[in-house]
Design a protein around this motif. Structure first.
Motif: not given
Lengths: 117, 172
Positions: B141-142, B135, B138-139, A70, A73
């Motif tokens: 979650k981030l 992505t 994942s984005l 992560q 990103l």
């Protein structure tokens, strides 16, 4: 060369934006040039996120856990926040331009000289 | 890889030409339309960089919302025919931007980037495959875990800018 070509493209767009901000008299063109600069920076952030290894990846070679992946990103998250700030900025900025036009009947920013008198 | 290079140079050429048009054209309305072209080519670059969610957001927010706002402001100020005049800072502005571009390009070429593709063995390519496969997930979650506070602050910023813009343009 993969990363550099994206970064140089973003620098070219950024410098075109700087020229527009400095050398144009129409306030709306200045805003469009500001948007060019914002989007150039976004491009640089996304390109970095795609090609540059983050500190966590360098520190844990071979580790493909989610927490490490992560960190790659982060640049894309930055890009999203830049887009949000640009949207807020353009809404306020165009509001100011319209208010200015109402009081002065022009959008020429060389007429915006109330503070210099 | 060759196909991606062709797409990159095509998008870059169109984007830079359109960006020059934005700042140089006399007709502001055409400049605003060229700005949409720039935004769309940048979105294309995002897709090339495996950032599909940011690319879609770019199309929705920049090419959709922001350019519509700009065109609305153009229409409201009724100043299109007056055109896009340069001011007295023409030559210093060119010098500053060319100087900045040279410095930036020199720094970019000179820096020793720690690239993912330079990682030893199959590690780099494998990592890229895994990290940029999905992505959007994942984005999400981030944004909602690590950056939850900034996410909330962005929401407050948008609300504040809505209220600010309304109070600026309200008829007194």
């Amino acid at each position: 060369m993969d990363l550099e070509k994206f970064l140089i493209l973003s620098a070219v767009l950024f410098c075109i934006g700087i020229y527009g901000v400095l050398a144009r008299r129409n306030a709306i063109t200045v805003f469009m040039s500001l948007e060019l600069m914002f989007t150039a920076v976004t491009l640089a952030a996304v390109a970095m996120s795609r090609y540059v290894a983050s500190r966590q990846v360098l520190a844990n070679p071979g580790d493909a856990s989610e927490a490490v992946l992560q960190t790659l990103l982060t640049g894309q998250v930055f890009a999203l926040f830049i887009i949000v700030v640009a949207a807020a900025e353009i809404a306020l900025g165009l509001g100011i331009v319209i208010a200015f036009y109402r009081s002065r009947e022009t959008v020429d920013i060389s007429q915006a000289n109330l503070m210099s008198r | 890889m060759l196909f991606q290079d062709v797409i990159f140079w095509l998008l870059a050429a169109v984007g830079v030409a359109a960006a020059l048009g934005v700042v140089l054209l006399r007709d502001i309305f055409r400049a605003a339309l060229l700005l949409v072209v720039v935004f769309l080519t940048i979105a294309g670059h995002f897709f090339l960089l495996a950032a599909e969610f940011v690319g879609v957001v770019q199309v929705l927010i920049y090419a959709g919302a922001i350019s519509i706002l700009i065109i609305f402001a153009l229409m409201l100020t009724q100043n299109v025919q007056q055109g896009n005049l340069p001011n007295r800072l023409q030559i210093p502005a060119v010098m500053i931007s060319v100087l900045l571009l040279t410095v930036l390009a020199a720094v970019f070429m000179d820096t020793d980037w720690r690239l993912l593709s330079d990682l030893p063995g199959p590690l780099g390519a494998g990592l890229v495959d895994v990290a940029f496969r999905d992505t959007t997930f994942s984005l999400a979650k981030l944004l909602l875990e690590s950056y939850a506070l900034a996410f909330a602050a962005a929401a407050v910023l948008l609300l504040a800018s809505i209220i600010g813009a309304l109070s600026l343009v309200r008829e007194r």
